[in-house]
Motif scaffolding. Sequence first.
Motif, PDB file in Angstrom:
ATOM      1  N   LEU A 131       0.834  -1.210   0.000  1.00  0.00           N
ATOM      2  CA  LEU A 131       0.000   0.000   0.000  1.00  0.00           C
ATOM      3  C   LEU A 131       0.867   1.256   0.000  1.00  0.00           C
ATOM      4  O   LEU A 131       0.572   2.218  -0.709  1.00  0.00           O
ATOM      5  N   MET A 132       1.935   1.240   0.781  1.00  0.00           N
ATOM      6  CA  MET A 132       2.820   2.405   0.823  1.00  0.00           C
ATOM      7  C   MET A 132       3.473   2.635  -0.537  1.00  0.00           C
ATOM      8  O   MET A 132       3.648   3.776  -0.962  1.00  0.00           O
ATOM      9  N   ALA A 133       3.799   1.560  -1.241  1.00  0.00           N
ATOM     10  CA  ALA A 133       4.383   1.689  -2.582  1.00  0.00           C
ATOM     11  C   ALA A 133       3.386   2.306  -3.565  1.00  0.00           C
ATOM     12  O   ALA A 133       3.783   2.892  -4.570  1.00  0.00           O
ATOM     13  N   LEU A 134       2.099   2.171  -3.277  1.00  0.00           N
ATOM     14  CA  LEU A 134       1.065   2.766  -4.130  1.00  0.00           C
ATOM     15  C   LEU A 134       0.763   4.215  -3.752  1.00  0.00           C
ATOM     16  O   LEU A 134       0.037   4.901  -4.465  1.00  0.00           O
ATOM     17  N   ASN A 135       1.304   4.658  -2.658  1.00  0.00           N
ATOM     18  CA  ASN A 135       1.047   6.026  -2.176  1.00  0.00           C
ATOM     19  C   ASN A 135       1.911   7.018  -2.952  1.00  0.00           C
ATOM     20  O   ASN A 135       2.891   7.547  -2.467  1.00  0.00           O
ATOM     21  N   ARG A 136       1.520   7.213  -4.202  1.00  0.00           N
ATOM     22  CA  ARG A 136       2.213   8.146  -5.094  1.00  0.00           C
ATOM     23  C   ARG A 136       1.204   8.715  -6.071  1.00  0.00           C
ATOM     24  O   ARG A 136       0.172   8.110  -6.324  1.00  0.00           O
ATOM     25  N   PRO A 137       1.495   9.864  -6.610  1.00  0.00           N
ATOM     26  CA  PRO A 137       0.508  10.532  -7.461  1.00  0.00           C
ATOM     27  C   PRO A 137       0.324   9.914  -8.844  1.00  0.00           C
ATOM     28  O   PRO A 137      -0.714  10.106  -9.458  1.00  0.00           O
ATOM     29  N   ASP A 138       1.296   9.150  -9.328  1.00  0.00           N
ATOM     30  CA  ASP A 138       1.256   8.736 -10.726  1.00  0.00           C
ATOM     31  C   ASP A 138       0.489   7.454 -11.015  1.00  0.00           C
ATOM     32  O   ASP A 138       0.310   7.111 -12.173  1.00  0.00           O
TER      33      ASP A 138
END
Length: 153
Positions: free
Chosen positions: A50-57
């Motif tokens: 989930l943290m790896a998905l916490n990005r704008p792109d």
Amino acid sequence: MDPDLPISATHEVRDRCLCLHAQRAARRLGRVFDEALRPVGLTNGQFSLLMALNRPDGPRVGDLTGVLAMDRTTVTAALKPLERRGLVDSFADDQDARARRLRLTDAGREALKQALPIWREMHDRVDALLSRITPEALRTGLVEVLGEVDRPT
């Protein structure tokens, strides 16, 4: 015992093998963080994903493989329960209609917000256990080993 394979060889591997020590530490840390994150319904692996998905792109699965040190199949399998729980969803890539991008849902962001203070507290406790090496030196050393191991000889 086989004289070409004495018990001293077993002791040498037990005491010297970086791979064994890293695996044992990773398993133990995984269990510690799994238990700590249980109240928010996440495992340490799910938290990392989930943290790896916490990005704008909105990354593609392939974008996550390097950061998580997992192959595409393993990342895809790890995503399924998170998608079923409504923490992650996917959408078509604007550049390539065949590709899917991933994003956190509101529920996924909320789960991370609840988990992050727990993760920080546990990390502070683990960091405090390191007496002969700083957490930064350990991380740097592990990254250096990874870089050298992956590099062709």
